[in-house]
Enzyme design. Structure first.
Site, PDB file in Angstrom:
ATOM      1  N   TYR A 157       0.833  -1.212   0.000  1.00 37.23           N
ATOM      2  CA  TYR A 157       0.000   0.000   0.000  1.00 37.23           C
ATOM      3  C   TYR A 157       0.868   1.263   0.000  1.00 37.23           C
ATOM      4  O   TYR A 157       0.698   2.160  -0.835  1.00 37.23           O
ATOM      5  CB  TYR A 157      -0.893  -0.058   1.235  1.00 37.23           C
ATOM      6  N   ASN A 183      -4.110   9.123  10.561  1.00 40.64           N
ATOM      7  CA  ASN A 183      -5.112   8.418  11.369  1.00 40.64           C
ATOM      8  C   ASN A 183      -6.330   9.264  11.720  1.00 40.64           C
ATOM      9  O   ASN A 183      -6.565   9.578  12.891  1.00 40.64           O
ATOM     10  CB  ASN A 183      -4.443   7.822  12.615  1.00 40.64           C
ATOM     11  N   ARG A 202      -9.654  -0.800  10.661  1.00 39.10           N
ATOM     12  CA  ARG A 202      -8.555  -0.145  11.373  1.00 39.10           C
ATOM     13  C   ARG A 202      -8.855  -0.102  12.875  1.00 39.10           C
ATOM     14  O   ARG A 202      -9.957  -0.393  13.307  1.00 39.10           O
ATOM     15  CB  ARG A 202      -8.305   1.239  10.782  1.00 39.10           C
ATOM     16  N   VAL A 220      -1.849  -5.609  18.970  1.00 39.32           N
ATOM     17  CA  VAL A 220      -0.893  -6.224  18.054  1.00 39.32           C
ATOM     18  C   VAL A 220       0.530  -5.952  18.553  1.00 39.32           C
ATOM     19  O   VAL A 220       0.890  -4.796  18.828  1.00 39.32           O
ATOM     20  CB  VAL A 220      -1.105  -5.686  16.621  1.00 39.32           C
ATOM     21  N   GLY A 223       0.830  -3.648  21.475  1.00 38.02           N
ATOM     22  CA  GLY A 223       0.255  -2.278  21.422  1.00 38.02           C
ATOM     23  C   GLY A 223       1.277  -1.186  21.666  1.00 38.02           C
ATOM     24  O   GLY A 223       0.944  -0.110  22.170  1.00 38.02           O
ATOM     25  N   ASP A 346       5.061  -3.056  10.644  1.00 42.87           N
ATOM     26  CA  ASP A 346       4.365  -1.893  11.214  1.00 42.87           C
ATOM     27  C   ASP A 346       5.261  -0.650  11.237  1.00 42.87           C
ATOM     28  O   ASP A 346       6.491  -0.742  11.161  1.00 42.87           O
ATOM     29  CB  ASP A 346       3.928  -2.228  12.658  1.00 42.87           C
ATOM     30  N   SER A 347       4.604   0.492  11.348  1.00 45.41           N
ATOM     31  CA  SER A 347       5.293   1.754  11.648  1.00 45.41           C
ATOM     32  C   SER A 347       5.144   1.941  13.150  1.00 45.41           C
ATOM     33  O   SER A 347       4.028   1.890  13.658  1.00 45.41           O
ATOM     34  CB  SER A 347       4.585   2.948  10.989  1.00 45.41           C
TER      35      SER A 347
HETATM   36  C1  UGA Z   1      -3.616   2.627   8.359  1.00 44.89           C
HETATM   37  C2  UGA Z   1      -3.389   2.750   6.864  1.00 44.89           C
HETATM   38  O1  UGA Z   1      -2.560   1.804   6.364  1.00 44.89           O
HETATM   39  C3  UGA Z   1      -2.898   4.112   6.497  1.00 44.89           C
HETATM   40  O2  UGA Z   1      -2.810   4.295   5.167  1.00 44.89           O
HETATM   41  C4  UGA Z   1      -3.852   5.121   6.931  1.00 44.89           C
HETATM   42  O3  UGA Z   1      -3.371   6.392   6.560  1.00 44.89           O
HETATM   43  C5  UGA Z   1      -3.933   5.007   8.408  1.00 44.89           C
HETATM   44  O4  UGA Z   1      -4.385   3.702   8.769  1.00 44.89           O
HETATM   45  C6  UGA Z   1      -4.901   6.013   8.876  1.00 44.89           C
HETATM   46  O5  UGA Z   1      -5.974   5.683   9.372  1.00 44.89           O
HETATM   47  O6  UGA Z   1      -4.602   7.200   8.668  1.00 44.89           O
HETATM   48  P1  UGA Z   1      -2.342   2.097  10.584  1.00 44.89           P
HETATM   49  O7  UGA Z   1      -2.206   3.325  11.392  1.00 44.89           O
HETATM   50  O8  UGA Z   1      -1.287   1.076  10.798  1.00 44.89           O
HETATM   51  O9  UGA Z   1      -2.407   2.490   9.035  1.00 44.89           O
HETATM   52  O10 UGA Z   1      -3.775   1.410  10.834  1.00 44.89           O
HETATM   53  P2  UGA Z   1      -4.553   0.694  12.007  1.00 44.89           P
HETATM   54  O11 UGA Z   1      -5.114  -0.555  11.460  1.00 44.89           O
HETATM   55  O12 UGA Z   1      -5.519   1.656  12.571  1.00 44.89           O
HETATM   56  O13 UGA Z   1      -3.440   0.288  13.070  1.00 44.89           O
HETATM   57  C7  UGA Z   1      -2.872   1.172  13.988  1.00 44.89           C
HETATM   58  C8  UGA Z   1      -2.041   0.366  14.976  1.00 44.89           C
HETATM   59  O14 UGA Z   1      -2.914  -0.385  15.798  1.00 44.89           O
HETATM   60  C9  UGA Z   1      -1.067  -0.631  14.364  1.00 44.89           C
HETATM   61  O15 UGA Z   1       0.078  -0.690  15.133  1.00 44.89           O
HETATM   62  C10 UGA Z   1      -1.803  -1.956  14.463  1.00 44.89           C
HETATM   63  O16 UGA Z   1      -0.944  -3.064  14.511  1.00 44.89           O
HETATM   64  C11 UGA Z   1      -2.548  -1.776  15.764  1.00 44.89           C
HETATM   65  N1  UGA Z   1      -3.816  -2.540  15.910  1.00 44.89           N
HETATM   66  C12 UGA Z   1      -4.747  -2.526  14.935  1.00 44.89           C
HETATM   67  C13 UGA Z   1      -4.036  -3.243  17.089  1.00 44.89           C
HETATM   68  O17 UGA Z   1      -3.197  -3.272  18.004  1.00 44.89           O
HETATM   69  N2  UGA Z   1      -5.220  -3.930  17.244  1.00 44.89           N
HETATM   70  C14 UGA Z   1      -6.170  -3.934  16.275  1.00 44.89           C
HETATM   71  O18 UGA Z   1      -7.220  -4.574  16.489  1.00 44.89           O
HETATM   72  C15 UGA Z   1      -5.939  -3.208  15.093  1.00 44.89           C
END
Ligand code: UGA
Length: 395
Positions: A157, A183, A202, A220, A223, A346-347
């Site tokens: 992505y 986010n 998300r 994940v 956290g 992850d980031s």
């Molecule tokens: C995602 C998209 O890939 C980005 O393009 C987008 O810009 C971004 O969301 C956004 O909403 O702006 P990310 O921040 O990694 O990226 O998305 P999430 O799925 O919301 O995850 C955030 C963090 O929470 C990650 O570290 C993930 O591993 C964690 N997570 C997610 C959990 O710990 N538990 C969950 O149930 C879901």
């Protein structure tokens, strides 16, 4: 209402207008302007209240169709929000993710370069890549990006989005602005698995779902990752600041040269000064104006780890339900690859520099984290109305 927003002959095309951000943008355009809207999406369930609006025309289509792309590009302002943007899909559907986030936007950009439309393209904060826990502020025109290996499909992505940005920036004749969301959260974000979508949404929608169902929130890799959650209302205010500045040029009444910060372009960004929307050539100045620029849109004051987010959401939910937080299941740690599948990465920190939006647009996100989370979770609980599925104990 400023004169730019008072023009009832002006139409904005919103691609992805049925999505989370698109539906908020559509409402705001109808409320804050006299513009017409040409809305394109495959799904309009968030727009039921707008389907018969006299200033809206909707098209059920996507950018895979060249005729649709041509039609969209005939409007003077095109906002492209269409994307596959849930991380759970980046692993199993990499090719579809790349088509949606590179092929389709590239075709739209080419059409806009020909027509002269101003393209406001939604990219992502994920283009900064695999950040580490001690990464500092991510600065639009300075911060280098590092991605994981090709086997880590998570980056399908981000790399598609990055390539789309570079294609857009390199296209001669295109008037463009790139937006990198950090986010965004708010009502209508994502879906509830098994109700109006499948898979893993998300984090905010996923935690909201778990709370409603009385299940543990899944952290994940413990956290530890951090995000700066930004209210969608701040995001919409950013877009209006952007439109106001940019349309100072593109909404000229005829052949006059319009000056001002919004009319300049970044040097060397490939802008030829060509114009098909009735305005003379724009100037060329380094780091000024809203064209040929990428903007972070985020709230740097709202940084939180995902483990802290889980506790905040449990507390808000307990208050909404009138129960003691200790009656809700404790969060559980889960390994990333086990949860999302092989290829997850992850980031670890995504902290936006917000200086550029402040400098060029006078914009700064204002809504605090707790307010944004309360609004989002309250909406989720009300919207899905599944109180009967909550197994939390009474105090
Ligand atoms: C995602 C998209 O890939 C980005 O393009 C987008 O810009 C971004 O969301 C956004 O909403 O702006 P990310 O921040 O990694 O990226 O998305 P999430 O799925 O919301 O995850 C955030 C963090 O929470 C990650 O570290 C993930 O591993 C964690 N997570 C997610 C959990 O710990 N538990 C969950 O149930 C879901």
């Amino acid at each position: 209402m400023t004169p730019r927003f008072d023009d009832s002959s002006f139409t904005v095309a919103i691609v992805g207008c049925g999505g989370f951000i698109g539906s908020h943008l559509l409402d705001a355009v109808l409320e804050r302007t006299r513009w017409r809207v040409f809305g394109v999406d495959l799904d309009f369930y968030r727009l039921q209240h707008r389907l018969n609006h006299e200033r809206c025309e909707f098209l059920c289509a996507d950018l895979a169709d060249p005729a649709v792309v041509e039609r969209i590009a005939q409007f003077p302002l095109v906002v492209n929000l269409a994307a596959i943007c849930t991380p759970s899909r980046y692993m199993g559907e990499a090719c579809e993710v790349i088509r949606s986030n590179y092929d389709h936007p590239a075709a739209l950009a080419e059409a806009c370069a020909k027509s002269g439309a101003w393209l406001v393209h939604f990219s992502t904060s994920e283009i900064y890549g695999r950040t580490s826990p001690d990464s500092g502020e991510l600065i639009e025109d300075e911060t280098p990006a590092v991605f994981g290996p090709v086997t880590a499909s998570r980056w399908s992505y981000a790399t598609a989005k990055l390539l789309a940005e570079r294609f857009i920036a390199g296209l001669p004749g295109l008037r463009w602005t790139v937006v990198r969301p950090f986010n965004f959260v708010g009502p209508y974000m994502d879906f509830m698995p098994g109700v109006d979508g499948e898979g893993i949404p998300r984090v905010l929608a996923n935690f909201s779902t778990a709370l409603l169902r009385g299940e543990p929130l899944k952290l994940v890799n413990g956290g530890k990752a951090k995000r700066c959650f930004t209210s969608v209302h701040d995001a919409i205010d950013f877009l209006f600041a952007l439109f106001d500045a940019g349309l100072g040029c593109t909404l000229g009444s005829g052949n006059e040269t319009v000056s001002g910060a919004g009319c300049k372009t970044a040097a060397g960004a490939g802008h030829s000064g060509r114009d098909a929307v009735g305005v003379s050539k724009v100037g060329s100045a380094p780091d000024a104006g809203v064209f040929s620029q990428a903007f972070n849109v985020g709230n740097a004051e709202n940084e939180v780890s995902i483990a802290e987010l889980a506790q905040k959401m449990r507390t808000i939910f307990a208050k909404l339900r009138g129960v003691d937080v200790s009656s809700l299941p404790e969060p559980q740690a889960v390994a990333g690859e086990e949860y999302y599948g092989a290829g997850y990465d992850d980031s670890m920190r995504r902290m936006p520099s917000v200086a550029k939006a402040e400098r060029l647009l006078g914009f700064r996100a204002r809504i605090p984290l707790d307010t944004a989370l309360e609004e989002s979770l309250s909406w989720f609980v009300k919207h899905y109305d599944v109180a009967e599925t909550c197994h939390c104990e009474e105090p």
